[in-house]
Design an enzyme around this catalytic site. Structure first.
Site, PDB file in Angstrom:
ATOM      1  NE  ARG A   1      -2.514   4.403  -9.239  1.00 54.57           N
ATOM      2  CZ  ARG A   1      -3.669   3.782  -9.474  1.00 54.57           C
ATOM      3  NH1 ARG A   1      -4.070   2.803  -8.687  1.00 54.57           N
ATOM      4  NH2 ARG A   1      -4.416   4.132 -10.514  1.00 54.57           N
ATOM      5  CG  ASP A   2       0.266   2.169   0.484  1.00 50.76           C
ATOM      6  OD1 ASP A   2      -0.355   2.420   1.535  1.00 50.76           O
ATOM      7  OD2 ASP A   2       1.457   1.756   0.480  1.00 50.76           O
ATOM      8  CB  ILE A   3       4.990   4.112  -1.415  1.00 44.61           C
ATOM      9  CG1 ILE A   3       6.226   4.334  -2.266  1.00 44.61           C
ATOM     10  CG2 ILE A   3       5.346   3.548  -0.044  1.00 44.61           C
ATOM     11  CD1 ILE A   3       7.129   5.447  -1.753  1.00 44.61           C
TER      12      ILE A   3
ATOM     13  CG  ASN B   1      -4.453  -0.214   9.637  1.00 44.48           C
ATOM     14  OD1 ASN B   1      -5.431  -0.961   9.622  1.00 44.48           O
ATOM     15  ND2 ASN B   1      -3.496  -0.267   8.731  1.00 44.48           N
TER      16      ASN B   1
ATOM     17  CG  HIS C   1      -3.517   6.542   6.426  1.00 48.79           C
ATOM     18  ND1 HIS C   1      -2.845   6.962   7.555  1.00 48.79           N
ATOM     19  CD2 HIS C   1      -3.214   5.232   6.274  1.00 48.79           C
ATOM     20  CE1 HIS C   1      -2.151   5.955   8.051  1.00 48.79           C
ATOM     21  NE2 HIS C   1      -2.364   4.886   7.302  1.00 48.79           N
TER      22      HIS C   1
ATOM     23  CG  HIS D   1      -4.894   1.401   4.396  1.00 43.57           C
ATOM     24  ND1 HIS D   1      -3.647   1.218   3.852  1.00 43.57           N
ATOM     25  CD2 HIS D   1      -4.687   1.760   5.690  1.00 43.57           C
ATOM     26  CE1 HIS D   1      -2.726   1.444   4.770  1.00 43.57           C
ATOM     27  NE2 HIS D   1      -3.329   1.778   5.901  1.00 43.57           N
TER      28      HIS D   1
HETATM   29  P1  5GP Z   1      -0.555   2.486   8.150  1.00 39.24           P
HETATM   30  O1  5GP Z   1       0.439   1.374   8.350  1.00 39.24           O
HETATM   31  O2  5GP Z   1      -0.201   3.697   8.978  1.00 39.24           O
HETATM   32  O3  5GP Z   1      -1.983   2.076   8.285  1.00 39.24           O
HETATM   33  O4  5GP Z   1      -0.415   2.879   6.625  1.00 39.24           O
HETATM   34  C1  5GP Z   1       0.565   3.751   6.148  1.00 39.24           C
HETATM   35  C2  5GP Z   1       0.653   3.501   4.670  1.00 39.24           C
HETATM   36  O5  5GP Z   1       1.348   4.572   4.073  1.00 39.24           O
HETATM   37  C3  5GP Z   1       1.409   2.221   4.310  1.00 39.24           C
HETATM   38  O6  5GP Z   1       0.566   1.361   3.560  1.00 39.24           O
HETATM   39  C4  5GP Z   1       2.616   2.721   3.527  1.00 39.24           C
HETATM   40  O7  5GP Z   1       2.982   1.871   2.467  1.00 39.24           O
HETATM   41  C5  5GP Z   1       2.152   4.085   3.041  1.00 39.24           C
HETATM   42  N1  5GP Z   1       3.228   5.038   2.871  1.00 39.24           N
HETATM   43  C6  5GP Z   1       4.196   5.325   3.777  1.00 39.24           C
HETATM   44  N2  5GP Z   1       5.025   6.274   3.290  1.00 39.24           N
HETATM   45  C7  5GP Z   1       4.538   6.586   2.046  1.00 39.24           C
HETATM   46  C8  5GP Z   1       4.967   7.509   1.052  1.00 39.24           C
HETATM   47  O8  5GP Z   1       5.954   8.239   1.187  1.00 39.24           O
HETATM   48  N3  5GP Z   1       4.241   7.562  -0.095  1.00 39.24           N
HETATM   49  C9  5GP Z   1       3.136   6.785  -0.291  1.00 39.24           C
HETATM   50  N4  5GP Z   1       2.485   6.910  -1.448  1.00 39.24           N
HETATM   51  N5  5GP Z   1       2.706   5.902   0.632  1.00 39.24           N
HETATM   52  C10 5GP Z   1       3.393   5.809   1.788  1.00 39.24           C
END
Ligand code: 5GP
Length: 120
Positions: free
Chosen positions: A29-31, A87, A100, A102
């Site tokens: 799960r996303d944080i 992204n 990753h 989403h």
């Molecule tokens: P991006 O912005 O690179 O497409 O997405 C990165 C995602 O990783 C973001 O939605 C952010 O909330 C999530 N994220 C960043 N650090 C952590 C973490 O330590 N744990 C979790 N579960 N999600 C994270």
């Protein structure tokens, strides 16, 4: 490639709410969720961006979509629908440089992401 926070989630040196794991991938799960359901599907192999996907990674990237669909079915939102997106770099909104997927669900999602009127 330099280590990211996701390498630490893969090696379990930092915690995450893990939904699925196999030898190739991890889903958690996303944080900072951007929808009622928001999780990430990542390869265990560290690939920085979509631009760094090599020919031998094609099956691996397909596997991430397979995991997304499997979890969508198991968590009960496959039929209602969802979005599965990656992204890439600054304009794509990428902040963690380990690819990753989403997976966002649980409400109708807005589209398109770019709202400003395009100039002709
Ligand atoms: P991006 O912005 O690179 O497409 O997405 C990165 C995602 O990783 C973001 O939605 C952010 O909330 C999530 N994220 C960043 N650090 C952590 C973490 O330590 N744990 C979790 N579960 N999600 C994270």
């Amino acid at each position: 490639m330099s280590e990211t926070i996701f390498s630490k989630i893969i090696d379990k040196s930092i915690p995450a709410d893990i939904l699925y794991e196999d030898e190739l991938s991890l889903a958690f799960r996303d944080i900072n969720p951007q929808a009622p359901i928001h999780f990430l599907v990542i390869p265990k192999k560290a690939i920085a961006t979509i631009n760094d996907i090599e020919e031998q990674d094609k099956t691996l990237v397909g596997h991430l979509y397979w995991v997304a669909a499997k979890l969508a079915s198991e968590l009960g939102f496959a039929e209602q629908g969802y979005r599965a997106v990656m992204n890439c770099n600054e304009d794509g909104g990428q902040t963690v440089y380990h690819i990753h997927l989403h997976v966002l669900a649980g409400k109708p999602l807005g589209w398109p992401p770019y709202q400003e009127k395009l100039k002709r």
